[in-house]
Design a protein around this motif. Structure first.
Motif, mmCIF file in Angstrom:
data_model
loop_
_atom_site.group_PDB
_atom_site.id
_atom_site.type_symbol
_atom_site.label_atom_id
_atom_site.label_comp_id
_atom_site.label_asym_id
_atom_site.label_seq_id
_atom_site.Cartn_x
_atom_site.Cartn_y
_atom_site.Cartn_z
ATOM 1 N N ALA A 153 42.301 46.431 52.176
ATOM 2 C CA ALA A 153 41.318 45.359 52.298
ATOM 3 C C ALA A 153 42.006 44.093 52.785
ATOM 4 O O ALA A 153 43.184 43.873 52.504
ATOM 5 C CB ALA A 153 40.644 45.105 50.950
ATOM 6 N N ASP A 154 41.239 43.277 53.529
ATOM 7 C CA ASP A 154 41.852 42.015 53.946
ATOM 8 C C ASP A 154 41.994 41.101 52.730
ATOM 9 O O ASP A 154 41.464 41.377 51.656
ATOM 10 C CB ASP A 154 41.079 41.347 55.089
ATOM 11 C CG ASP A 154 39.697 40.874 54.692
ATOM 12 O OD1 ASP A 154 39.515 40.391 53.558
ATOM 13 O OD2 ASP A 154 38.787 40.972 55.532
ATOM 14 N N SER A 155 42.711 40.033 52.909
ATOM 15 C CA SER A 155 43.060 39.150 51.799
ATOM 16 C C SER A 155 41.828 38.614 51.065
ATOM 17 O O SER A 155 41.786 38.597 49.836
ATOM 18 C CB SER A 155 43.913 37.998 52.313
ATOM 19 O OG SER A 155 44.269 37.141 51.259
ATOM 20 N N ALA A 156 40.818 38.190 51.819
ATOM 21 C CA ALA A 156 39.612 37.630 51.195
ATOM 22 C C ALA A 156 38.866 38.690 50.394
ATOM 23 O O ALA A 156 38.385 38.425 49.284
ATOM 24 C CB ALA A 156 38.700 37.028 52.261
ATOM 25 N N ILE B 298 37.403 41.050 45.176
ATOM 26 C CA ILE B 298 37.321 42.192 44.256
ATOM 27 C C ILE B 298 38.005 41.862 42.935
ATOM 28 O O ILE B 298 37.456 42.104 41.856
ATOM 29 C CB ILE B 298 37.931 43.449 44.902
ATOM 30 C CG1 ILE B 298 37.054 43.925 46.052
ATOM 31 C CG2 ILE B 298 38.131 44.562 43.875
ATOM 32 C CD1 ILE B 298 37.711 44.958 46.950
ATOM 33 N N LEU B 299 39.190 41.289 43.016
ATOM 34 C CA LEU B 299 39.916 40.943 41.788
ATOM 35 C C LEU B 299 39.178 39.871 40.991
ATOM 36 O O LEU B 299 39.142 39.921 39.759
ATOM 37 C CB LEU B 299 41.338 40.487 42.121
ATOM 38 C CG LEU B 299 42.255 41.560 42.684
ATOM 39 C CD1 LEU B 299 43.629 40.982 42.971
ATOM 40 C CD2 LEU B 299 42.357 42.743 41.764
#
Length: 72
Positions: A46-49, A54-55
């Motif tokens: 997944a990309d950073s954003a 998600i976290l």
């Protein structure tokens, strides 16, 4: 009595130290295994954003609620 109270106390302290170290090693192995599972899950793709989102959702909802919603 073969041992004095002080000897017994020292032996117990040594056993407690060994057990504490084993618990620490087990926690480190569990953490390592969890990180490997995250890597295998595809989350690392997944990309950073997305990853941050998600976290953040997991932090906000908690692990139990997140799992419940994902499996519903």
């Amino acid at each position: 009595m073969a041992r004095s109270i002080e000897q017994e106390r020292k032996q117990l302290e040594a056993e407690e130290q060994r057990l504490s170290e084993r618990r620490k090693q087990l926690a480190e192995r569990e953490r390592s295994d969890r990180l490997k599972e995250v890597e295998k899950s595809g989350l690392m793709k997944a990309d950073s954003a997305q990853f941050t989102g998600i976290l953040e959702a997991i932090r906000k909802l908690g692990a139990t609620e997140t799992l419940k919603r994902l499996t519903a």
